[in-house]
Scaffold this active site. Sequence first.
Site, PDB file in Angstrom:
ATOM      1  N   ALA A 276      24.104  19.925   8.694  1.00  0.00           N
ATOM      2  CA  ALA A 276      24.057  19.899  10.154  1.00  0.00           C
ATOM      3  C   ALA A 276      23.838  18.462  10.602  1.00  0.00           C
ATOM      4  O   ALA A 276      22.746  17.924  10.450  1.00  0.00           O
ATOM      5  CB  ALA A 276      22.933  20.803  10.665  1.00  0.00           C
ATOM      6  N   MET A 277      24.872  17.839  11.130  1.00  0.00           N
ATOM      7  CA  MET A 277      24.826  16.421  11.495  1.00  0.00           C
ATOM      8  C   MET A 277      24.697  16.281  13.006  1.00  0.00           C
ATOM      9  O   MET A 277      25.625  16.609  13.744  1.00  0.00           O
ATOM     10  CB  MET A 277      26.067  15.701  10.978  1.00  0.00           C
ATOM     11  CG  MET A 277      26.198  15.737   9.455  1.00  0.00           C
ATOM     12  SD  MET A 277      27.623  14.811   8.834  1.00  0.00           S
ATOM     13  CE  MET A 277      27.120  13.120   9.224  1.00  0.00           C
ATOM     14  N   SER A 278      23.539  15.807  13.452  1.00  0.00           N
ATOM     15  CA  SER A 278      23.270  15.690  14.884  1.00  0.00           C
ATOM     16  C   SER A 278      23.724  14.370  15.465  1.00  0.00           C
ATOM     17  O   SER A 278      23.738  14.198  16.685  1.00  0.00           O
ATOM     18  CB  SER A 278      21.765  15.832  15.133  1.00  0.00           C
ATOM     19  OG  SER A 278      21.068  14.717  14.578  1.00  0.00           O
TER      20      SER A 278
ATOM     21  N   VAL B 199      19.826   9.482  12.471  1.00  0.00           N
ATOM     22  CA  VAL B 199      19.658   8.868  11.162  1.00  0.00           C
ATOM     23  C   VAL B 199      19.314   9.909  10.102  1.00  0.00           C
ATOM     24  O   VAL B 199      19.835   9.867   8.979  1.00  0.00           O
ATOM     25  CB  VAL B 199      18.571   7.779  11.218  1.00  0.00           C
ATOM     26  CG1 VAL B 199      18.306   7.208   9.831  1.00  0.00           C
ATOM     27  CG2 VAL B 199      18.979   6.666  12.172  1.00  0.00           C
ATOM     28  N   ASP B 200      18.428  10.845  10.424  1.00  0.00           N
ATOM     29  CA  ASP B 200      17.939  11.790   9.423  1.00  0.00           C
ATOM     30  C   ASP B 200      19.061  12.635   8.833  1.00  0.00           C
ATOM     31  O   ASP B 200      19.198  12.751   7.608  1.00  0.00           O
ATOM     32  CB  ASP B 200      16.865  12.699  10.023  1.00  0.00           C
ATOM     33  CG  ASP B 200      15.635  11.930  10.487  1.00  0.00           C
ATOM     34  OD1 ASP B 200      15.295  10.930   9.836  1.00  0.00           O
ATOM     35  OD2 ASP B 200      15.030  12.332  11.495  1.00  0.00           O
ATOM     36  N   SER B 201      19.867  13.241   9.683  1.00  0.00           N
ATOM     37  CA  SER B 201      20.945  14.087   9.171  1.00  0.00           C
ATOM     38  C   SER B 201      22.035  13.260   8.516  1.00  0.00           C
ATOM     39  O   SER B 201      22.684  13.706   7.560  1.00  0.00           O
ATOM     40  CB  SER B 201      21.516  14.959  10.292  1.00  0.00           C
ATOM     41  OG  SER B 201      22.040  14.174  11.341  1.00  0.00           O
TER      42      SER B 201
ATOM     43  N   CYS C  21      16.401  26.890  20.155  1.00  0.00           N
ATOM     44  CA  CYS C  21      17.664  26.414  19.590  1.00  0.00           C
ATOM     45  C   CYS C  21      17.705  26.677  18.086  1.00  0.00           C
ATOM     46  O   CYS C  21      18.711  27.138  17.546  1.00  0.00           O
ATOM     47  CB  CYS C  21      17.836  24.930  19.882  1.00  0.00           C
ATOM     48  SG  CYS C  21      19.421  24.244  19.331  1.00  0.00           S
TER      49      CYS C  21
ATOM     50  N   GLY D 114      18.334  17.698   8.377  1.00  0.00           N
ATOM     51  CA  GLY D 114      17.483  16.519   8.262  1.00  0.00           C
ATOM     52  C   GLY D 114      16.056  16.752   8.691  1.00  0.00           C
ATOM     53  O   GLY D 114      15.321  15.783   8.930  1.00  0.00           O
TER      54      GLY D 114
ATOM     55  N   CYS E 199      17.464  17.568  24.480  1.00  0.00           N
ATOM     56  CA  CYS E 199      18.820  17.024  24.507  1.00  0.00           C
ATOM     57  C   CYS E 199      19.522  17.228  25.840  1.00  0.00           C
ATOM     58  O   CYS E 199      20.322  16.386  26.245  1.00  0.00           O
ATOM     59  CB  CYS E 199      19.650  17.601  23.360  1.00  0.00           C
ATOM     60  SG  CYS E 199      19.937  19.386  23.442  1.00  0.00           S
TER      61      CYS E 199
END
Length: 392
Positions: A35-37, A40-42, A129, A153, A226
């Site tokens: 899961a790429m938001s 940096v973390d993902s 969410c 992440g 968000c």
Amino acid sequence: MSSENSSCPIFDPGPSLSSLVGMSKPKDRTRVVVAMSGGVDSAVTAALLKEEGYDVIGLTMQLYDHGAMVGKAGACCAGRDIHDARTVAAQIGVPHYVVDYEGSFRESVMEPFADSYLAGETPIPCILCNQTVKFRDLIQAAKDLEADCLATGHYVRRVMGANGPELHRAADHKRDQSYFLFTMTPDQLDFLRFPLGDVLDKTETRAHAARLGLKIASKPDSQDICFVPDGDYAAVVAKIRPNMVQGGEIVHCETQQVLGQHEGIIHYTVGQRKGLDLGGLKEPLYVVRVEPFTRRVYVGPRSALMQMTVYLSGINWLGTSEESTQPLMVKLRSAQQPVEAMLDLATSCATLLSPQFAVAPGQAAVFYQGDRLMGGGWITRSGEEHKKSASL
């Protein structure tokens, strides 16, 4: 879905992250959807898993009309963040898909967020969410892509216990995000992996991003909800539920004296001191409770906000029934340190061993034994006030 691909770059050698314990297939045949938001973390999660040799696919959620958000820093799902996720995926050489969950996000997160504020509560949309769009819809999308697991992440740890996988606080407690994941089910936890929770803190994560040459290595962390990047919750509520915001009285909870007027209960939350606009007071006053059925905001001294009994709804318990009767630690806000408590699942009530300040309806009470997350529930009102609110 839309897909982008590029050739795989050559990575500089770096430390390996043994993150997917329990996978039965060889790494190159283990498909991991990340899961790429756009953060940096993902991005580091995807890059490290690719570096280890896993079959990685990036998946990014489009959650609302992001056109107006382009260029606004700190909004985790804005158009810029989708662009950043796409760029990282291309850079590390993995397929990338954008999934459109705007309708689901509005129905499952944004509208309940607005309704919660109108009910005099202090909602946490990030938990909603995770409970709905992220760990319901996104897991299904990952399975549709024939993934063996979904990696995120989040800074939490997945630990194998006697009865299966457990959720534990991150090794770096300052970054721990387990509070936001209390609604997770055992089936979801079985499918999920959290590579950053075991050994990495944020400094190490950014060091990996720099080592791998990721273009978002220095990107700031998101700070706001968000879909509320400017922090104006009231404006968002008014937009989602037009004509529902009405004024009312500000009343002293002890004397019942009307001290002033307000323009809508959505502007107030339990424990709030600033923004009351009440002049000539001899003592500081705080918001003690918000009554949606009378549209009154009750204020009082700090002592009126000390509480030892917490009423809960929607409890999700991940431990055994016997473990619920043992002494627990509970977090009543995401940034709060855990405090001692006893939980009664039969009555959906927690008793705190010491009084706590400003326990707010709409927030979550999340229970731990040591670092293990045992479950949690939504803080709600008690007695007649809760009955009146529920009948609205």
